[in-house]
Design a protein around this motif. Structure first.
Motif, short mmCIF file in Angstrom:
data_model
loop_
_atom_site.label_atom_id
_atom_site.label_comp_id
_atom_site.label_asym_id
_atom_site.label_seq_id
_atom_site.Cartn_x
_atom_site.Cartn_y
_atom_site.Cartn_z
N GLY A 61 9.46 2.33 23.63
CA GLY A 61 8.55 3.02 24.52
C GLY A 61 8.31 2.20 25.77
N VAL A 113 11.93 5.94 25.25
CA VAL A 113 10.94 7.01 25.39
C VAL A 113 9.99 6.69 26.53
N THR A 164 6.63 8.40 27.99
CA THR A 164 5.53 9.36 28.10
C THR A 164 4.33 8.67 28.73
N SER A 217 1.36 6.53 26.75
CA SER A 217 1.50 6.72 25.30
C SER A 217 2.91 6.41 24.81
N SER A 218 3.75 5.82 25.66
CA SER A 218 5.17 5.68 25.33
C SER A 218 5.41 4.97 24.01
N VAL A 261 4.38 7.14 21.00
CA VAL A 261 5.32 8.23 20.78
C VAL A 261 6.62 7.70 20.17
N HIS A 274 5.96 7.36 16.60
CA HIS A 274 5.96 8.67 15.96
C HIS A 274 7.39 9.14 15.67
N LEU A 275 8.27 9.00 16.66
CA LEU A 275 9.66 9.42 16.49
C LEU A 275 10.37 8.60 15.41
N THR A 332 1.30 10.50 11.84
CA THR A 332 1.33 10.46 13.30
C THR A 332 1.44 11.88 13.83
N VAL A 366 1.93 14.20 17.86
CA VAL A 366 2.10 14.18 19.32
C VAL A 366 1.76 15.56 19.87
N GLN A 420 -0.02 17.62 23.81
CA GLN A 420 -0.35 17.51 25.22
C GLN A 420 -1.58 18.36 25.49
#
Length: 254
Positions: free
Chosen positions: A94, A140, A142, A145-146, A149, A152-153, A236, A238, A240
Motif C-alpha cells: 500500500g 495498491v 487508495t 487507506s492504502s 486496503v 484487506h486484499l 476486514t 472496504v 467508500q
C-alpha cells in the motif's frame, strides 16, 4: 515505541528557508516546517540484494526500504527468505505513489533503469522478483487507506487460496515537498505539522514517512509451523462514502 514525538524539522534534502512561508497564498511554499521523516533514505546496501549501483540510484527509495523491511519481517518471523523461492507467497504493498526524480533532471541519464525505478507496480514486483515468489504481486493506492486496503486484499487472497502466505507492506516516502505545498494551498495542512485527531483544535493534516511490513499466514498454519503470532485479524472490509462532505475529507460511518 519510546513515547517520543516523531515529528521534527524538514530533512536536509529540502531547502527549508526557501520552502517555508506561513501565508497559504504564497505560491510554491509550505505553511509548516515540520513533519515525520525517515533518516538516510539515500543509503542502501545494493550489493546485499544483488542490485547494480546504477540501478539502485534510479530506484525510488520506497523500493529500497520495502526490500529491507520485508526481509527483516521474514527474519523476525523465523522464515529464511531464501526458503520462499517458487512458493505461492503474495506481496501486497500500500502506497500513494512516488515523486522520486521529479525534481532531479540527472535521473533522465540513467537509461532503462528509470523505467522500473519510479513506477508503483514495481513496489510489489521488486519483492516478488528478489525472492522468486509465485503468488500475486499488487501495489495498491487508495490514498491514506492504502496499507489497510492492501491488508484487506491479502486476507481475502489467503481465504480464497490465491496464496499460502502474504507479505503486506505500507510505504510512504516523500522525496519532494509537493504534498506540503499543495495542501498548504488547500489550507488543509496543520501549521505545526501535527495531526490532532478527534480534537476541537484539529487544524489540518500532518505528513510523515514510514515503512512497515507484516507476514500473514492462516492461524492454524502459523501454529503448526511454530511461527510467532503477534496478532489475529478477525475481519476486514472496504467501502467508500461516495458523494459526501468533500473529495479529500474522511467520513466516519464509512
Amino acid at each position: 515505541s519510546e513515547g517520543r514525538d516523531a515529528v521534527g524539522p524538514f530533512p536536509p534534502r529540502w531547502d527549508v528557508d526557501a520552502l517555508y512561508d506561513p501565508d497559504p497564498e504564497a505560491v510554491g511554499k509550505s505553511v509548516t516546517r515540520e513533519g515525520g521523516f525517515l533518516d538516510d533514505i539515500d543509503q542502501f546496501d545494493a550489493g546485499f540484494f544483488g542490485i547494480p549501483p546504477k540501478e539502485a540510484a534510479a530506484m525510488d527509495p520506497q523500493q529500497r526500504f520495502i526490500l529491507e523491511t520485508t526481509w527483516e519481517a521474514l527474519e523476525r518471523a523465523g522464515i529464511p527468505p531464501s526458503s520462499l523461492r517458487g512458493s505461492a507467497t503474495g506481496v501486497y504493498v500500500g502506497s500513494d505513489g512516488t515523486d522520486y526524480g521529479q525534481e532531479d533532471p540527472t535521473l533522465s541519464l540513467l537509461d532503462g533503469y528509470r523505467a522500473t525505478g519510479g513506477v508503483n507496480s514495481v513496489l510489489s514486483g521488486r519483492v516478488s522478483y528478489l525472492l522468486g515468489l509465485h503468488g500475486p504481486a499488487l501495489s495498491v493506492d487508495t490514498a491514506c487507506s492504502s496499507s489497510l486496503v492492501a491488508l484487506h486484499l491479502a486476507c481475502d487472497a489467503l481465504r480464497k487460496g490465491e496464496c499460502e502466505r502474504a507479505l503486506v507492506v505500507g510505504s510512504q516516502i516523500m522525496t519532494t515537498p509537493s504534498a506540503f505545498v499543495s495542501f498548504s494551498r488547500l489550507r488543509a495542512l496543520a501549521p505545526d505539522g501535527r495531526c490532532k485527531s478527534f480534537s476541537a483544535n484539529a487544524d489540518g493534516v500532518g505528513w510523515a514517512e514510514g515503512v512497515g511490513a507484516l507476514v500473514l499466514v492462516p492461524l492454524k498454519q502459523a501454529q503448526s509451523e511454530g511461527l510467532p503470532v503477534l496478532a489475529v485479524i478477525r475481519g476486514t472490509a472496504v467501502n467508500q462514502d461516495g458523494r459526501s462532505q468533500g473529495l479529500t475529507a474522511p467520513h466516519g460511518p464509512s
